[in-house]
Design an enzyme around this catalytic site. Structure first.
Site, PDB file in Angstrom:
ATOM      1  N   ASN A 137       0.798  -1.223   0.000  1.00 12.83           N
ATOM      2  CA  ASN A 137       0.000   0.000   0.000  1.00 12.83           C
ATOM      3  C   ASN A 137       0.830   1.272   0.000  1.00 12.83           C
ATOM      4  O   ASN A 137       0.332   2.350   0.317  1.00 12.83           O
ATOM      5  CB  ASN A 137      -0.956  -0.001   1.198  1.00 12.83           C
ATOM      6  CG  ASN A 137      -1.840  -1.234   1.227  1.00 12.83           C
ATOM      7  OD1 ASN A 137      -1.785  -2.023   2.169  1.00 12.83           O
ATOM      8  ND2 ASN A 137      -2.641  -1.426   0.188  1.00 12.83           N
TER       9      ASN A 137
ATOM     10  N   LEU B 271       1.196   7.064   0.123  1.00 11.80           N
ATOM     11  CA  LEU B 271       0.389   5.958   0.643  1.00 11.80           C
ATOM     12  C   LEU B 271      -0.928   5.830  -0.103  1.00 11.80           C
ATOM     13  O   LEU B 271      -1.507   6.829  -0.550  1.00 11.80           O
ATOM     14  CB  LEU B 271       0.069   6.162   2.132  1.00 11.80           C
ATOM     15  CG  LEU B 271       1.051   5.566   3.140  1.00 11.80           C
ATOM     16  CD1 LEU B 271       2.383   6.280   3.060  1.00 11.80           C
ATOM     17  CD2 LEU B 271       0.482   5.670   4.545  1.00 11.80           C
ATOM     18  N   CYS B 272      -1.402   4.617  -0.188  1.00 10.94           N
ATOM     19  CA  CYS B 272      -2.756   4.348  -0.645  1.00 10.94           C
ATOM     20  C   CYS B 272      -3.543   3.909   0.591  1.00 10.94           C
ATOM     21  O   CYS B 272      -3.536   2.741   0.967  1.00 10.94           O
ATOM     22  CB  CYS B 272      -2.776   3.257  -1.712  1.00 10.94           C
ATOM     23  SG  CYS B 272      -4.436   2.881  -2.346  1.00 10.94           S
ATOM     24  N   ILE B 273      -4.181   4.883   1.227  1.00 10.56           N
ATOM     25  CA  ILE B 273      -4.899   4.608   2.467  1.00 10.56           C
ATOM     26  C   ILE B 273      -6.140   5.500   2.499  1.00 10.56           C
ATOM     27  O   ILE B 273      -6.076   6.696   2.189  1.00 10.56           O
ATOM     28  CB  ILE B 273      -3.988   4.852   3.692  1.00 10.56           C
ATOM     29  CG1 ILE B 273      -4.694   4.467   4.985  1.00 10.56           C
ATOM     30  CG2 ILE B 273      -3.492   6.275   3.732  1.00 10.56           C
ATOM     31  CD1 ILE B 273      -3.763   4.484   6.201  1.00 10.56           C
TER      32      ILE B 273
ATOM     33  N   ALA C 263      -0.954  -0.532  -4.126  1.00  4.83           N
ATOM     34  CA  ALA C 263      -0.237   0.547  -4.803  1.00  4.83           C
ATOM     35  C   ALA C 263       1.055   0.009  -5.405  1.00  4.83           C
ATOM     36  O   ALA C 263       1.538   0.508  -6.418  1.00  4.83           O
ATOM     37  CB  ALA C 263       0.068   1.669  -3.813  1.00  4.83           C
TER      38      ALA C 263
END
Length: 226
Positions: free
Chosen positions: A78, A85-87, A133
């Site tokens: 992620n 970040l992919c959050i 990600a």
């Protein structure tokens, strides 16, 4: 200083007291933070790491989310190769039909910096591999977990190069002891006796009964005089 700046300064002062992060303002700018996440969970693959990142805040904070970027990108499903970040918590407020994220998962004005940092720490050990990600990291975690752990160990050791000179890294034990000394984990009830709470329930009831009887006696005396 505007309302966003005042809010961020208050959050900064509060987080500065925590042992699991080391934060500084960049060029004395409250809208740019240098953040280090320190993993204190001994069960984590990242335990003992010092992971530096930069947070940038919009001037309409907290109505829009901050940006978060690791300075040394981690090999993680992620985390993009550039450290972003992919959050969900960093995504703009509102529902997103394309991603399937609900508004409750995304940023909202009630969120704070501490919420973001704790979410990032949780993400490290609880990767979401369904929409990675970093696709290669997601595949390795699923199919070659031992090899993935080796990559984590590499990132962990590299992160220690960023520990400032003279900075004493906290451990799980020392952080817990610090909290205990500050009273945050004081669960002792030895002194919680009846006297400390102003008496027991039975004492209170007896007092109320005595008061009631006293009122009745006064009323009887008034009737006799009449």
């Amino acid at each position: 200083m505007d309302s966003a700046g005042r809010l961020l300064m208050n959050e900064f002062k509060t987080l500065s007291k925590e042992t699991w992060t080391n934060i500084e303002l960049i060029n004395e700018n409250v809208f740019e933070w240098s953040v280090a996440l320190i993993v204190l969970n001994p069960d984590s693959l990242y335990y003992g790491g010092y992971f530096k990142a930069k947070m940038t805040f919009p001037h309409n904070y907290p109505y829009s989310p901050p940006d978060f970027k690791f300075l040394r990108p981690l090999y993680h499903p992620n985390i993009y190769p550039d450290g972003r970040l992919c959050i969900s918590i960093l995504h703009a407020p509102g529902e997103d039909e394309m991603s399937g994220e609900s508004a409750a998962e995304r940023w909202s004005p009630v969120q704070r910096v501490e919420t973001v940092l704790i979410s990032v720490l949780s993400l490290l050990d609880d990767a979401e591999v369904s929409s990675p990600a970093n696709v290669d990291a997601g595949v390795m975690l699923r199919n070659k977990p031992d090899q993935y752990k080796d990559m984590v160990k590499r990132d962990l050791e590299t992160s220690k190069q960023d520990i400032p000179a003279g900075f004493v890294m906290p451990t799980h034990e020392s952080a817990f002891q610090t909290k205990k000394d500050d009273g945050d984990f004081d669960m002792s009830w030895e002194d919680s006796d009846e006297e400390s709470f102003g008496g027991s329930d039975s004492d209170m009831e007896d007092g109320e009964m005595d008061s009631d009887f006293g009122e009745e006696e006064e009323e009887d005396e008034e009737e006799d005089e009449e």
